[in-house]
Enzyme design. Structure first.
Site, PDB file in Angstrom:
ATOM      1  N   GLY A   1       0.839  -1.206   0.000  1.00 54.72           N
ATOM      2  CA  GLY A   1       0.000   0.000   0.000  1.00 54.72           C
ATOM      3  C   GLY A   1       0.863   1.241   0.000  1.00 54.72           C
ATOM      4  O   GLY A   1       1.865   1.303   0.713  1.00 54.72           O
TER       5      GLY A   1
ATOM      6  N   ARG B   1      13.351  10.152  -3.466  1.00 52.15           N
ATOM      7  CA  ARG B   1      14.220  11.310  -3.717  1.00 52.15           C
ATOM      8  C   ARG B   1      15.491  11.241  -2.879  1.00 52.15           C
ATOM      9  O   ARG B   1      16.594  11.512  -3.363  1.00 52.15           O
ATOM     10  CB  ARG B   1      13.438  12.584  -3.387  1.00 52.15           C
ATOM     11  CG  ARG B   1      14.226  13.892  -3.430  1.00 52.15           C
ATOM     12  CD  ARG B   1      13.275  15.018  -3.038  1.00 52.15           C
ATOM     13  NE  ARG B   1      13.899  16.329  -3.039  1.00 52.15           N
ATOM     14  CZ  ARG B   1      14.434  16.906  -1.956  1.00 52.15           C
ATOM     15  NH1 ARG B   1      14.476  16.260  -0.800  1.00 52.15           N
ATOM     16  NH2 ARG B   1      14.944  18.126  -2.044  1.00 52.15           N
TER      17      ARG B   1
ATOM     18  N   VAL C   1      16.924   8.550  -1.489  1.00 50.10           N
ATOM     19  CA  VAL C   1      17.791   7.449  -1.917  1.00 50.10           C
ATOM     20  C   VAL C   1      18.570   7.871  -3.170  1.00 50.10           C
ATOM     21  O   VAL C   1      19.791   7.700  -3.253  1.00 50.10           O
ATOM     22  CB  VAL C   1      16.951   6.177  -2.193  1.00 50.10           C
ATOM     23  CG1 VAL C   1      17.781   5.121  -2.934  1.00 50.10           C
ATOM     24  CG2 VAL C   1      16.407   5.603  -0.886  1.00 50.10           C
TER      25      VAL C   1
ATOM     26  N   ARG D   1       1.294  -5.537  -6.059  1.00 55.77           N
ATOM     27  CA  ARG D   1       1.565  -6.831  -5.422  1.00 55.77           C
ATOM     28  C   ARG D   1       2.098  -7.770  -6.492  1.00 55.77           C
ATOM     29  O   ARG D   1       1.763  -7.659  -7.658  1.00 55.77           O
ATOM     30  CB  ARG D   1       0.283  -7.412  -4.823  1.00 55.77           C
ATOM     31  CG  ARG D   1      -0.250  -6.596  -3.666  1.00 55.77           C
ATOM     32  CD  ARG D   1      -0.937  -7.468  -2.632  1.00 55.77           C
ATOM     33  NE  ARG D   1      -1.577  -6.583  -1.628  1.00 55.77           N
ATOM     34  CZ  ARG D   1      -2.768  -6.032  -1.814  1.00 55.77           C
ATOM     35  NH1 ARG D   1      -3.455  -6.270  -2.904  1.00 55.77           N
ATOM     36  NH2 ARG D   1      -3.273  -5.237  -0.881  1.00 55.77           N
TER      37      ARG D   1
ATOM     38  N   ASP E   1       5.452  -4.942   6.011  1.00 57.10           N
ATOM     39  CA  ASP E   1       6.074  -6.222   6.360  1.00 57.10           C
ATOM     40  C   ASP E   1       6.108  -7.203   5.185  1.00 57.10           C
ATOM     41  O   ASP E   1       7.050  -7.975   5.062  1.00 57.10           O
ATOM     42  CB  ASP E   1       5.462  -6.844   7.623  1.00 57.10           C
ATOM     43  CG  ASP E   1       3.965  -6.835   7.615  1.00 57.10           C
ATOM     44  OD1 ASP E   1       3.385  -6.687   6.519  1.00 57.10           O
ATOM     45  OD2 ASP E   1       3.359  -7.010   8.686  1.00 57.10           O
TER      46      ASP E   1
ATOM     47  N   THR F   1       4.259   2.899   5.360  1.00 56.23           N
ATOM     48  CA  THR F   1       2.873   2.473   5.533  1.00 56.23           C
ATOM     49  C   THR F   1       2.217   3.440   6.493  1.00 56.23           C
ATOM     50  O   THR F   1       2.872   3.933   7.417  1.00 56.23           O
ATOM     51  CB  THR F   1       2.751   1.041   6.094  1.00 56.23           C
ATOM     52  OG1 THR F   1       1.425   0.863   6.613  1.00 56.23           O
ATOM     53  CG2 THR F   1       3.719   0.791   7.227  1.00 56.23           C
TER      54      THR F   1
ATOM     55  N   ASP G   1      -0.010   2.679   8.591  1.00 55.94           N
ATOM     56  CA  ASP G   1      -0.574   1.980   9.753  1.00 55.94           C
ATOM     57  C   ASP G   1       0.297   2.022  11.001  1.00 55.94           C
ATOM     58  O   ASP G   1      -0.178   1.751  12.099  1.00 55.94           O
ATOM     59  CB  ASP G   1      -0.850   0.520   9.380  1.00 55.94           C
ATOM     60  CG  ASP G   1      -1.833   0.385   8.231  1.00 55.94           C
ATOM     61  OD1 ASP G   1      -2.645   1.319   8.046  1.00 55.94           O
ATOM     62  OD2 ASP G   1      -1.813  -0.634   7.529  1.00 55.94           O
TER      63      ASP G   1
ATOM     64  N   ASP H   1       2.480  -0.051  11.928  1.00 57.77           N
ATOM     65  CA  ASP H   1       2.449  -1.377  12.544  1.00 57.77           C
ATOM     66  C   ASP H   1       3.759  -2.137  12.371  1.00 57.77           C
ATOM     67  O   ASP H   1       3.762  -3.361  12.289  1.00 57.77           O
ATOM     68  CB  ASP H   1       1.292  -2.189  11.945  1.00 57.77           C
ATOM     69  CG  ASP H   1       1.405  -2.323  10.431  1.00 57.77           C
ATOM     70  OD1 ASP H   1       2.230  -1.613   9.828  1.00 57.77           O
ATOM     71  OD2 ASP H   1       0.670  -3.135   9.855  1.00 57.77           O
TER      72      ASP H   1
ATOM     73  N   ARG I   1     -25.818  14.837  16.550  1.00 61.24           N
ATOM     74  CA  ARG I   1     -25.761  13.467  16.079  1.00 61.24           C
ATOM     75  C   ARG I   1     -24.590  12.689  16.655  1.00 61.24           C
ATOM     76  O   ARG I   1     -23.633  13.264  17.172  1.00 61.24           O
ATOM     77  CB  ARG I   1     -25.616  13.455  14.551  1.00 61.24           C
ATOM     78  CG  ARG I   1     -26.922  13.635  13.848  1.00 61.24           C
ATOM     79  CD  ARG I   1     -26.694  13.686  12.357  1.00 61.24           C
ATOM     80  NE  ARG I   1     -27.963  13.923  11.673  1.00 61.24           N
ATOM     81  CZ  ARG I   1     -28.074  14.453  10.469  1.00 61.24           C
ATOM     82  NH1 ARG I   1     -27.009  14.815   9.811  1.00 61.24           N
ATOM     83  NH2 ARG I   1     -29.251  14.617   9.921  1.00 61.24           N
TER      84      ARG I   1
ATOM     85  N   ARG J   1      -5.459  -1.617   9.742  1.00 61.06           N
ATOM     86  CA  ARG J   1      -5.430  -3.093   9.744  1.00 61.06           C
ATOM     87  C   ARG J   1      -5.630  -3.636  11.160  1.00 61.06           C
ATOM     88  O   ARG J   1      -6.666  -3.385  11.763  1.00 61.06           O
ATOM     89  CB  ARG J   1      -4.119  -3.590   9.120  1.00 61.06           C
ATOM     90  CG  ARG J   1      -4.033  -3.187   7.628  1.00 61.06           C
ATOM     91  CD  ARG J   1      -3.058  -4.060   6.903  1.00 61.06           C
ATOM     92  NE  ARG J   1      -1.741  -4.013   7.566  1.00 61.06           N
ATOM     93  CZ  ARG J   1      -0.678  -4.671   7.145  1.00 61.06           C
ATOM     94  NH1 ARG J   1      -0.759  -5.434   6.059  1.00 61.06           N
ATOM     95  NH2 ARG J   1       0.470  -4.579   7.783  1.00 61.06           N
TER      96      ARG J   1
END
Lengths: 332, 332, 332, 332
Positions: D19, D29, D31, D80, D111, D134, D136, D138, D171, D180
């Site tokens: 993702g 850039r 690297v 992928r 990962d 990522t 996330d 994680d 509301r 995830r």
């Protein structure tokens, strides 16, 4: 409209010139894709008229303008060209266009850009069409120039930030915004940002009235104030002199100055400017294909309209007087 | 932690002082809600130490701070107080606090704020806790001051806009950012915005090296350049003098200047600053309840940490040398 | 205009009703300040017609609306009221207005709001004036409803973000935007965001043509695609069914769905919406003072204009056909 | 460090995989420019491991990565690759790398990306270095993954908008955010947005406690509520089921749902993510040049640190328990 099609136009060039404005890339994209739609070739000219003189061209197809609708600035770059002000310069430019088989030109920019296009067109009977790209909204024949709406959002966003600190410290800020000799940005962004006073070239408020207004504002319980000043304001003092003047005459305020500057010209265009640019590009190319020349594409009463370039240059874009009155009422 | 609870603290006051910064409101909210959570009363003090002297207080409960976590500025306002620098001023302040039954103070601000808190605390044995609120990140004992992260985002956002116009016109921009005597904002925002050069107080690049770097940049094919200058840069010239110097010595560049100014202090805080403010408010109140005093709450290695106020004031917040090197490499 | 002044109107009430939209607060501010300017009293009614029935009023002066011009939502809250649909409900509401000496009403909202105002006005000969506040732009008699411009910017900003990930993964996204039964948001934001296809209620593209268009898009070298779908699109399938249909019939695309939802209604209003709200508030109050009633204030050809409420409700806000064509050309 | 230089590495490849996340372009850039700084050649690999198998390479120099530091997504695209999971696929990839004289690889991703890099490296004794990209957060071995900070700002910005409409209508909103199996985004953005409840996979609040909390919130005078739900929340119901459950059991609330979706992955990176990406790119390339392999570059205690890839994959990124407590206190 295909029956109206000008069979003589097989390749159209597009350039951006003068100060850049958000939406120029969206306009380039629209010109290129409208050419592709009508199976007309298209070339981009780099660095405005200077690149035209130097033959700094690039063939462009629908994929060349991918992913630019939301980018500020102009991928074709912009530049001033003193050489194009000369007969020799324009001759070179014409030769470069002919070499490249270019049959017509779309020029995106302000009145300087349009003046160049008009002279060039009259000298070489070359079809030209103008698209008004400038944040200042100082062009006659369109209610909105490309980039103006985005600049207004940029300015109110910045003033919102400055108001955070102004109201935390009970300060008075003079904020200078762009607009050359016209007050459109100052007036609209001033109303939009809830400014206490708006100083524009079209109306000489006078220093005394400014002081009086600020004193009244203070008495009415306002603890902070924002004064928006158009760069071309005619009050006779620049924004730093204004600060000094108020510092001397209104001890109750702590005064600060912010000159917003060039950031007003950048940024991703608003939806309005992207849509306007897309409409203008279509109209410009299709007007050329219909055999028209020497017009500027504009937005009048929410519709695309053509104005002769000479009128666009000479005419005056007037300030909205109703809005001046709204501004007065809002600062009650 | 309830067993550690200081039974003598039944009411805590909170104030903001010095230059405002995004996240101050989130910190006020956190202090107020942490008091509510522990069934401690809370009062807000308006306009910093000056409001303390004048008894400009307001009782606050959990609902008083509703809807402010995302607002820039400070709802408690901020001000400088010369009176608080005097023994008499602080005496008045103490009396006002006692009248209002306030037992401890959380002061949000920079080193001036902490100095005031420390003197006050030593004179009256009054429990105080500091929260570092300033965009400059110039406080020892925390990796991040409140508002610093937001200011960095504001600055890179504006430089992104200026780069649109810089690269459309092949221009060189000198952009002055805040930071007083430290280069944190300039260095981080400079790297984040991809600036070609970054001038900070911690490192005297020298005018010659600047010119050389700009020349090299031009030769390497860069058509536009951004130089970020910290307001306290020690190169010996302010940003307008720099422009003039480069104008004279580098004819190949068209140079422009932009001073970002106070907008850097405003705006809705970033998620980082909101979370940091929430954590700091909890830590400050609970540290007071544990009987601690004269500390500043900070973030060290991603954890809440306490630093004695005198160290926070005297210690130096160092520039990240690794980042200086990264900056050099990025402008290859 | 003072000579036209209706001497019978000494107090005006303002309410917001229906779905909220950015600019409602700016409109409230303008109504309140225009009242103050004319030395008329003003009350805010909370929660729309339900608050009118319950007498949930608040006196408002120029300072009451400080700092709200840039805030989304509505400080007066909004709600639906079934009770106001009944004769008894409206009777109670009238009594509450009379008790509070309210002489006229400005109602900000959409067609439901205007219907309520019209019935109430006819039953009690009560002066009312409507301001169109809805992001959908589905009201006749104004080229722009309050909040529409802001919503367009919100939508293109989000689609720009989604395009980042779409083009990184060569994906096809179906993005559902608001607009009830009209395609204004979808069409304008679709063009503004450079969408490959735009599905709106006003035009049934048909599933087959959608597939064909996506296949052509793929062949032409596009690696990712954005399809903007109006929530009321009549293609006969909701956005998730569309995804399934394309998944089955176009194996070459990896399809994702995003329903933008309520975020489209929030956020700080654009400069355009703030200025429009300011103008509309002035026009609404001054029209009441001139003795007019049962009109909606609108923007027509960049000028303030009045449209009878019944026409505003019954009339249809038409899609811009020129823009449909521009959209087709842009996706060449 | 030149004395440490691994003389065998003359060309480094970089790819993005999995993702996408904001900051990937800034990492590419960095690297590329670090290679240029050390006079090492650099190639970009398109579409992750799939492009490696297909030899979809592009030579990159310092100018190739101009103007991308502030762009979301990844110019190298991501995909992928099932083929890379096979021995044959990796063999092809190795041959393509050898053909192109590539000596080492920097892989930006999560990962899955690291697992691929690790297997490839062990099979062919090929030097690899990972950069955690990522939203996330994680990944073990870094306090922040690339894009996480930007995603937090995107989420709080959207929730701020939704709160405008939530509080205007009293509301309750359930807002689903990415992450995830981990609650980092939900917890931090929830605290940052002032959410009343935050549901994360790491803590099973239970439906009963949720209802009780919402009831208490209502009683305490809150008129609207935001509940942030991590997509992997373990409460046993998805966000639409949650809505139905609360609709049935809490008549006093009108409930709405918003699934933020892919917009969280896009957008211009925050200053933090741009700086982090710049630092990580330098560290990754220089670590390879120092002869290191099979590490992930991370940020630990504000410093660059290396973690063996197998630990980065297996280790767990833990939720900040202090922040959970802060969240509870803030919703007092």
């Amino acid at each position: 409209m295909s029956n109206l099609m000008n069979k003589n136009i097989k390749k159209i060039a597009v350039l951006t010139s003068g100060g850049d404005s958000p939406g120029m890339n969206a306009a380039i994209r629209s010109v290129v894709r409208t050419c592709a739609y009508h199976n007309i070739n298209c070339v981009g000219i780099y660095r405005g008229y200077q690149g035209m003189i130097e033959g700094d061209f690039k063939e462009m197809d629908a994929r060349s303008v991918k992913g630019i609708i939301n980018k500020g600035g102009t991928i074709l770059k912009s530049a001033r060209s003193n050489e194009f002000r000369t007969v020799e310069g324009r001759k070179k430019a014409y030769e470069k266009l002919k070499e490249a088989n270019v049959d017509a030109l779309v020029a995106v920019g302000g009145d300087g850009t349009f003046t160049g296009a008009m002279i060039f067109s009259s000298e070489y009977d070359f079809p030209v069409m103008g698209i008004p790209g400038t944040i200042d909204n100082d062009i006659f024949g369109t209610s909105h120039t490309l980039g103006y709406d985005t600049a207004l959002n940029t300015v109110v966003d910045v003033i919102d930030k400055i108001r955070d600190t102004a109201s935390s410290h009970n300060r008075l800020f003079f904020i200078e915004v762009m607009g050359r000799d016209v007050g459109h940005i100052a007036l609209n962004a001033g109303v939009g940002a809830g400014a206490e006073e708006i100083l524009i070239p079209e109306e000489d408020l006078g220093l005394e009235r400014l002081l009086e207004s600020l004193r009244r504002s203070k008495r009415s319980g306002k603890s902070s104030s924002i004064v928006v000043v158009a760069e071309g304001d005619k009050i006779g003092k620049n924004v730093f002199e204004l600060k000094d003047y108020v510092d001397e005459n209104l001890a109750e305020y702590e005064v600060r100055v912010s000159v917003l500057g060039h950031m007003q010209r950048g940024g991703s265009p608003s939806c309005f400017d992207r849509v306007l640019a897309s409409r203008m590009g279509v109209k410009a190319v299709e007007s050329l294909l219909e055999g028209k020349s020497n017009y500027m594409v504009g937005l009048l009463n929410d519709k695309m309209a053509l104005t002769p370039l000479d009128q666009a240059i000479k005419g005056q874009s007037k300030i909205n007087l109703e809005l001046l009155r709204v501004s007065d009422i809002m600062t009650t």
